[in-house]
Scaffold this motif. Structure first.
Motif, mmCIF file in Angstrom:
data_model
loop_
_atom_site.group_PDB
_atom_site.id
_atom_site.type_symbol
_atom_site.label_atom_id
_atom_site.label_comp_id
_atom_site.label_asym_id
_atom_site.label_seq_id
_atom_site.Cartn_x
_atom_site.Cartn_y
_atom_site.Cartn_z
ATOM 1 N N ILE A 68 8.397 20.286 -3.065
ATOM 2 C CA ILE A 68 7.318 20.543 -4.015
ATOM 3 C C ILE A 68 6.127 19.617 -3.891
ATOM 4 O O ILE A 68 5.092 19.855 -4.528
ATOM 5 N N LEU A 69 6.230 18.566 -3.065
ATOM 6 C CA LEU A 69 5.134 17.610 -2.969
ATOM 7 C C LEU A 69 3.784 18.247 -2.623
ATOM 8 O O LEU A 69 2.747 17.833 -3.164
ATOM 9 N N PRO A 70 3.732 19.268 -1.744
ATOM 10 C CA PRO A 70 2.425 19.882 -1.471
ATOM 11 C C PRO A 70 1.715 20.433 -2.703
ATOM 12 O O PRO A 70 0.486 20.554 -2.702
ATOM 13 N N ALA A 71 2.456 20.756 -3.768
ATOM 14 C CA ALA A 71 1.819 21.306 -4.970
ATOM 15 C C ALA A 71 0.796 20.345 -5.550
ATOM 16 O O ALA A 71 -0.245 20.769 -6.058
ATOM 17 N N GLY A 72 1.062 19.054 -5.483
ATOM 18 C CA GLY A 72 0.119 18.083 -5.999
ATOM 19 C C GLY A 72 -0.928 17.638 -4.996
ATOM 20 O O GLY A 72 -1.868 16.925 -5.353
ATOM 21 N N PRO A 98 3.810 13.031 -9.314
ATOM 22 C CA PRO A 98 2.619 12.322 -9.793
ATOM 23 C C PRO A 98 2.213 11.156 -8.884
ATOM 24 O O PRO A 98 1.024 10.937 -8.632
ATOM 25 N N ALA A 99 3.214 10.397 -8.382
ATOM 26 C CA ALA A 99 2.887 9.280 -7.493
ATOM 27 C C ALA A 99 2.280 9.784 -6.191
ATOM 28 O O ALA A 99 1.302 9.217 -5.679
ATOM 29 N N GLY A 100 2.861 10.852 -5.650
ATOM 30 C CA GLY A 100 2.302 11.424 -4.425
ATOM 31 C C GLY A 100 0.906 11.979 -4.634
ATOM 32 O O GLY A 100 0.022 11.821 -3.772
ATOM 33 N N THR A 101 0.694 12.614 -5.782
ATOM 34 C CA THR A 101 -0.632 13.132 -6.102
ATOM 35 C C THR A 101 -1.643 11.996 -6.237
ATOM 36 O O THR A 101 -2.787 12.091 -5.760
ATOM 37 N N ALA A 157 -5.822 7.436 -1.803
ATOM 38 C CA ALA A 157 -5.702 6.967 -0.416
ATOM 39 C C ALA A 157 -5.642 8.156 0.537
ATOM 40 O O ALA A 157 -6.664 8.683 0.945
ATOM 41 N N ASP A 158 -4.439 8.598 0.892
ATOM 42 C CA ASP A 158 -4.267 9.671 1.862
ATOM 43 C C ASP A 158 -2.944 10.370 1.578
ATOM 44 O O ASP A 158 -1.923 9.705 1.356
ATOM 45 N N TRP A 159 -2.965 11.699 1.587
ATOM 46 C CA TRP A 159 -1.742 12.445 1.315
ATOM 47 C C TRP A 159 -0.647 12.158 2.332
ATOM 48 O O TRP A 159 0.544 12.275 2.035
ATOM 49 N N ARG A 160 -1.032 11.743 3.535
ATOM 50 C CA ARG A 160 -0.036 11.471 4.580
ATOM 51 C C ARG A 160 0.865 10.296 4.218
ATOM 52 O O ARG A 160 2.039 10.251 4.613
ATOM 53 N N ILE A 161 0.315 9.346 3.466
ATOM 54 C CA ILE A 161 1.112 8.187 3.074
ATOM 55 C C ILE A 161 2.307 8.623 2.231
ATOM 56 O O ILE A 161 3.408 8.074 2.342
ATOM 57 N N ALA A 162 2.088 9.624 1.391
ATOM 58 C CA ALA A 162 3.180 10.099 0.543
ATOM 59 C C ALA A 162 4.360 10.590 1.381
ATOM 60 O O ALA A 162 5.523 10.292 1.071
ATOM 61 N N PHE A 163 4.083 11.326 2.439
ATOM 62 C CA PHE A 163 5.168 11.828 3.290
ATOM 63 C C PHE A 163 5.826 10.700 4.086
ATOM 64 O O PHE A 163 7.040 10.718 4.326
ATOM 65 N N LEU A 164 5.048 9.687 4.494
ATOM 66 C CA LEU A 164 5.636 8.543 5.201
ATOM 67 C C LEU A 164 6.540 7.733 4.279
ATOM 68 O O LEU A 164 7.603 7.245 4.694
#
Length: 426
Positions: A29-33, A154-157, A163-170
């Motif tokens: 679900i992370l892409p939703a944010g 919320p943290a990923g959003t 910063a950058d959405w890529r950091i959330a996936f890393l």
């Protein structure tokens, strides 16, 4: 006959499973944010980027049954470690990819890993629990879902905005590496099944302590579809599967495009806060469900449908009013947080000795509904605009409520243990 005795829940093991659920859910679900930022970076529209949720769900839906069957004999811990390693690889590729097709391949691989994980985790938690505490053990394991919603999204959003959405996936990949070590140290092994799902729909071997297959083989059917058909014949299983499909479809249509919805009503800068309100309410919901699921399965399920329906109505009539949006987010979270525990427990109770096959069907339909939600939501977004999303949710929830209300004897009884039925033999 079960050899387990009533004692305390094995919390370290169950919490590691909850973290696995957290990784699985958040990856989905992370892409939703992050939808607007991801679509800009990868050079596609937001409805196209929303299909990253769809392709994930397709990966789960089309592989859950064959992979679960193929790996039935694997030790459970090994299978869990393999599925978590799959998330680590897929999330790393997603973070580093600058190419939309490659990102979609990575998302599909993550969905395959999720197919293994979802078919495994609830049953694993159930078998680690003392007798009589299975529902609570599932609720502990499934608490990873509201934690993903309340903290992860919320943290990923926020990371995507600041910063950058890529950091959330890393970050997700790093957490998964730590989880692999935790599972290795804390989770007891459970053997795989010598024959997997048996011809009559029960599960043979150590993996199903509570139910042995029929010795006479009456009514035995050949082929991989036999256990699934056996589960469908058990009273109560079909209503639970129908409610699951409608419930998940309704939720996904709106949740996948919530950042786009908020952006187009002038609240895009508050997406992380709206998702935080939703997630905290979801966490409260899972605690409430965990405490009362044995005594109030039916009431909790009906209440969840009504809460999400009310939230959709508020978003439909008051999306431009921030206060109503936050109230809707809270009601939505209260209705959704406990849903996985309620539905997985309901199908397990209804299935009885066919519970494993029923769980596989639920996982498959859950992800079919998720994939359909991404597709339908994207079409609605392009053809009718964001205002159509909450009203579609209301339309879908009406039959879900009716089916839950009607399944008072089998499927959604007042309390657990009051509708267990052995499937017809022969």
């Amino acid at each position: 006959m079960t050899t387990r005795t009533r004692s305390a829940l094995p919390l370290s093991a169950l919490l590691s499973l909850a973290t696995a659920v957290f990784i699985t859910c958040l990856t989905e679900i992370l892409p939703a944010g992050l939808l607007p930022a991801m679509s800009r970076d990868l050079g596609v529209g937001e409805s196209a980027m929303g299909q990253s949720v769809t392709v994930f769900a397709i990966g789960t839906a089309v592989t859950a049954i064959p992979l679960t069957t193929a790996t039935a004999g694997w030790p459970r811990k090994r299978l869990l470690l393999v599925s978590m390693a799959g998330f680590c690889v897929a999330n790393t590729v997603t973070a580093l990819s600058g190419n939309y097709p490659l990102t979609m391949v990575a998302r599909f691989v993550a969905g395959v890993a999720a197919g293994l994980a979802w078919a495994l985790l609830a049953g694993y938690a159930r078998r680690l629990a003392p007798a009589g505490l299975e529902g609570r053990a599932i609720a502990v394991a499934m608490s990873g879902i509201p934690v993903a919603l309340s903290i992860g999204v919320p943290a990923g959003t926020y990371l995507g905005k600041e910063a950058d959405w890529r950091i959330a996936f890393l970050v997700m990949s790093g957490l998964t590496v730590l989880l692999l070590g935790w599972i290795t140290l804390a989770v007891p092994e459970r053997p795989g099944e010598e024959t997997g799902l048996s011809g009559d729909g029960s599960t043979q071997g150590v993996g199903r302590e509570e139910g042995a297959g029929r010795e006479d083989g009456a009514g035995r059917e050949d082929g991989a579809a036999a256990p699934l058909l056996g589960a469908l014949r058990v009273p109560g299983v079909v209503p639970v599967l129908f409610v699951t499909s409608a419930y998940v479809l309704a939720h996904t249509i709106l949740y996948t495009y919530i950042s786009t919805f908020l952006d187009r009503v002038g609240l895009g800068g508050r997406t992380d806060l709206v998702l935080l309100a939703f997630g905290v309410a979801s966490l409260l919901s899972v605690w409430t469900v965990g405490a009362r699921i044995h005594r109030a399965l039916r009431a909790l399920t009906l209440g969840g449908v009504l809460l999400i329906g009310t939230a959709a109505f508020l978003l439909g009539v008051g999306a431009h009013q921030p206060v109503l949006v936050y109230v809707a987010a809270v009601l939505w979270g209260l209705g959704w947080g406990g849903a996985p525990s309620l539905l997985q427990t309901a199908v397990g109770e209804a299935g009885g000795e066919h519970a494993d096959a029923a769980q596989v069907l639920l996982v498959t339909l859950w992800n079919v509904a998720t994939a359909a939600g991404g597709l339908v939501g994207g079409l609605l977004l392009d053809l009718l605009g964001t205002h159509a999303l909450p009203w579609t949710v209301l339309v879908l929830l009406a039959p879900a409520f009716a089916a839950t209300f009607a399944a008072r004897t089998h499927g959604f009884p007042a309390a657990m243990g009051t509708s267990r039925e052995v499937a017809p033999q022969g």
